[in-house]
Design a protein around this motif. Structure first.
Motif, short mmCIF file in Angstrom:
data_model
loop_
_atom_site.label_atom_id
_atom_site.label_comp_id
_atom_site.label_asym_id
_atom_site.label_seq_id
_atom_site.Cartn_x
_atom_site.Cartn_y
_atom_site.Cartn_z
N VAL A 29 40.43 -64.45 -14.07
CA VAL A 29 39.46 -64.05 -15.09
C VAL A 29 38.11 -64.70 -14.82
O VAL A 29 37.06 -64.04 -14.89
CB VAL A 29 39.97 -64.39 -16.50
CG1 VAL A 29 38.85 -64.21 -17.52
CG2 VAL A 29 41.15 -63.50 -16.87
N LEU A 32 36.80 -62.90 -11.27
CA LEU A 32 36.44 -61.48 -11.35
C LEU A 32 35.30 -61.24 -12.33
O LEU A 32 34.43 -60.40 -12.08
CB LEU A 32 37.66 -60.65 -11.75
CG LEU A 32 38.85 -60.66 -10.78
CD1 LEU A 32 39.92 -59.70 -11.27
CD2 LEU A 32 38.43 -60.32 -9.36
N SER A 33 35.30 -61.96 -13.44
CA SER A 33 34.22 -61.75 -14.41
C SER A 33 32.88 -62.22 -13.86
O SER A 33 31.83 -61.64 -14.18
CB SER A 33 34.53 -62.48 -15.73
OG SER A 33 34.67 -63.87 -15.52
N SER A 34 32.89 -63.23 -12.99
CA SER A 34 31.63 -63.68 -12.38
C SER A 34 31.09 -62.62 -11.43
O SER A 34 29.87 -62.40 -11.37
CB SER A 34 31.84 -65.01 -11.64
OG SER A 34 32.63 -64.83 -10.47
N ALA A 36 31.66 -59.40 -11.72
CA ALA A 36 31.19 -58.32 -12.60
C ALA A 36 29.79 -58.63 -13.14
O ALA A 36 28.92 -57.75 -13.18
CB ALA A 36 32.17 -58.12 -13.75
N GLN A 37 29.58 -59.86 -13.53
CA GLN A 37 28.29 -60.24 -14.10
C GLN A 37 27.17 -60.12 -13.07
O GLN A 37 26.06 -59.66 -13.38
CB GLN A 37 28.36 -61.67 -14.65
CG GLN A 37 27.10 -62.12 -15.35
CD GLN A 37 27.34 -63.34 -16.21
OE1 GLN A 37 28.04 -63.28 -17.21
NE2 GLN A 37 26.77 -64.47 -15.81
N THR A 110 41.85 -57.16 -17.94
CA THR A 110 41.07 -57.88 -18.94
C THR A 110 39.58 -57.81 -18.64
O THR A 110 38.75 -57.55 -19.52
CB THR A 110 41.51 -59.35 -19.01
OG1 THR A 110 42.89 -59.41 -19.36
CG2 THR A 110 40.69 -60.13 -20.03
N VAL A 111 39.22 -58.05 -17.37
CA VAL A 111 37.81 -57.99 -16.98
C VAL A 111 37.28 -56.57 -17.12
O VAL A 111 36.12 -56.36 -17.53
CB VAL A 111 37.63 -58.52 -15.54
CG1 VAL A 111 36.20 -58.30 -15.05
CG2 VAL A 111 37.99 -60.00 -15.49
N LEU A 114 36.62 -56.13 -20.72
CA LEU A 114 35.49 -56.98 -21.11
C LEU A 114 34.16 -56.33 -20.75
O LEU A 114 33.20 -56.36 -21.53
CB LEU A 114 35.62 -58.35 -20.42
CG LEU A 114 34.57 -59.39 -20.73
CD1 LEU A 114 34.67 -59.84 -22.18
CD2 LEU A 114 34.72 -60.59 -19.79
N TYR A 115 34.11 -55.71 -19.57
CA TYR A 115 32.86 -55.12 -19.08
C TYR A 115 32.91 -53.59 -19.05
O TYR A 115 32.14 -52.96 -18.30
CB TYR A 115 32.55 -55.66 -17.68
CG TYR A 115 31.98 -57.06 -17.70
CD1 TYR A 115 30.67 -57.28 -18.12
CD2 TYR A 115 32.75 -58.15 -17.33
CE1 TYR A 115 30.13 -58.56 -18.15
CE2 TYR A 115 32.22 -59.44 -17.36
CZ TYR A 115 30.91 -59.63 -17.77
OH TYR A 115 30.39 -60.89 -17.81
N TYR A 116 33.76 -53.01 -19.86
CA TYR A 116 33.93 -51.55 -19.86
C TYR A 116 32.60 -50.83 -20.10
O TYR A 116 32.23 -49.93 -19.35
CB TYR A 116 34.95 -51.15 -20.93
CG TYR A 116 35.19 -49.67 -21.04
CD1 TYR A 116 36.11 -49.05 -20.20
CD2 TYR A 116 34.50 -48.90 -21.97
CE1 TYR A 116 36.34 -47.68 -20.29
CE2 TYR A 116 34.73 -47.53 -22.06
CZ TYR A 116 35.65 -46.92 -21.22
OH TYR A 116 35.86 -45.58 -21.31
N ILE A 138 34.02 -55.36 -7.61
CA ILE A 138 34.15 -56.34 -8.70
C ILE A 138 35.57 -56.89 -8.72
O ILE A 138 35.79 -58.07 -9.00
CB ILE A 138 33.82 -55.67 -10.05
CG1 ILE A 138 32.33 -55.36 -10.14
CG2 ILE A 138 34.26 -56.56 -11.22
CD1 ILE A 138 31.96 -54.57 -11.38
#
Length: 279
Positions: A29, A32-34, A36-37, A110-111, A114-116, A138
């Motif tokens: 999390v 992958l979220s980093s 995506a950002q 989850t990611v 979160l970024y849908y 991503i």
């Protein structure tokens, strides 16, 4: 005997669950979220360094979370190598890899949730693997356009060799192991260092359970089978190269360092002699 068998099964289930949670809540999390950002923010909400740091932080927290229960098996390549060396049974091998893959898949989901909105705004609803609004990277790694498949394979192989060498150096009690409480932090720094120096060509997957489950998720979530056929069917490289790299790294470590370490009893005698001299 039946009670012992039930207890063993319960222990295996607990190890699997904790491994899954460590991947789900920490390693993947964060990492992958980093990505995506950085991608969705078009460079305004982070840079390549922030991705490296996030994966390092995730690894550190994952090892702290699950190290005492499962040995922090967060990497399928290392888990398979431990099994080949006879340090893991079939049941634990299956339990750990199942936990790793389920956790990684759930982290990707989850990611994505979160970024849908940001993903669909960035792509205008067209989920692609390549092109100016590509977003598949991503979740999984893809080689740089200038890198051949052979060069990408060698990159992943070499990066994983360095990973397992670093892990062995940090944890080898017969050599000069780090303090137990510092080992997770140093392992995170090791991943950070690999990303800083070896991430250009392939994005340094160095872990089948980090790369394959999110790739399967993206195939199911709208990116389609392009995630497997793109870049000359690149998908198998982050699976095979880390496993071979881990096996090669263990051989190198044993040949160059481990075989030259003194036996445990000699090391203990030297420590006792040093203590006597100090007194």
């Amino acid at each position: 005997c039946r009670e012992d068998s039930k207890e063993a099964q319960s222990t295996t289930a607990t190890r699997t669950l904790l491994t899954l949670l460590s991947l789900f809540l920490f390693t993947q999390v964060f990492g992958l979220s980093s990505v995506a950002q950085v991608v969705l923010g078009k460079g305004n909400s982070g840079q390549y360094l922030s991705i490296n740091m996030a994966f390092g932080i995730g690894v550190t927290l994952g090892i702290y979370a699950a190290g005492g229960i499962s040995g922090a098996h967060l990497n399928a390549a290392i888990t398979i190598t431990q099994w080949v060396l006879g340090n893991l049974s079939w049941t634990r091998l299956a339990a750990y890899i199942t936990g790793q893959f389920l956790g990684s898949f759930m982290a990707a989901a989850t990611v994505f949730a979160l970024y849908y909105d940001a993903i669909y705004d960035f792509t205008q609803g067209n989920l692609t693997v390549s092109g100016p609004t590509a977003t598949a990277m991503i979740f999984s790694t893809y080689p740089a356009p200038s890198v051949s498949l052979q060069g990408a394979f060698f990159t992943e192989f070499t990066a994983t060799v360095m990973l397992i060498l670093g892990v062995l150096v940090i944890h080898d009690e017969r050599n000069n192991a780090a303090l137990k409480g510092a080992q997770p932090m140093l392992s995170g720094m090791l991943v950070l260092g690999i990303g800083l120096g070896m991430g250009l060509n392939t994005g340094y997957a160095i872990n089948p359970s980090r790369d394959l489950p999110p790739r399967i998720f993206t195939a199911m979530a709208g990116w389609g089978m392009d995630v497997f056929t793109a870049d000359h069917s690149w998908w198998w490289v982050p699976v095979a190269a880390p496993i071979l790299g881990c096996l090669a790294g263990v051989f190198i470590y044993k040949a160059c360092i481990d075989f030259h370490n003194e036996p445990d009893h000699e090391t203990e005698n030297k420590k006792e002699e040093a203590g006597t001299e100090t007194s």
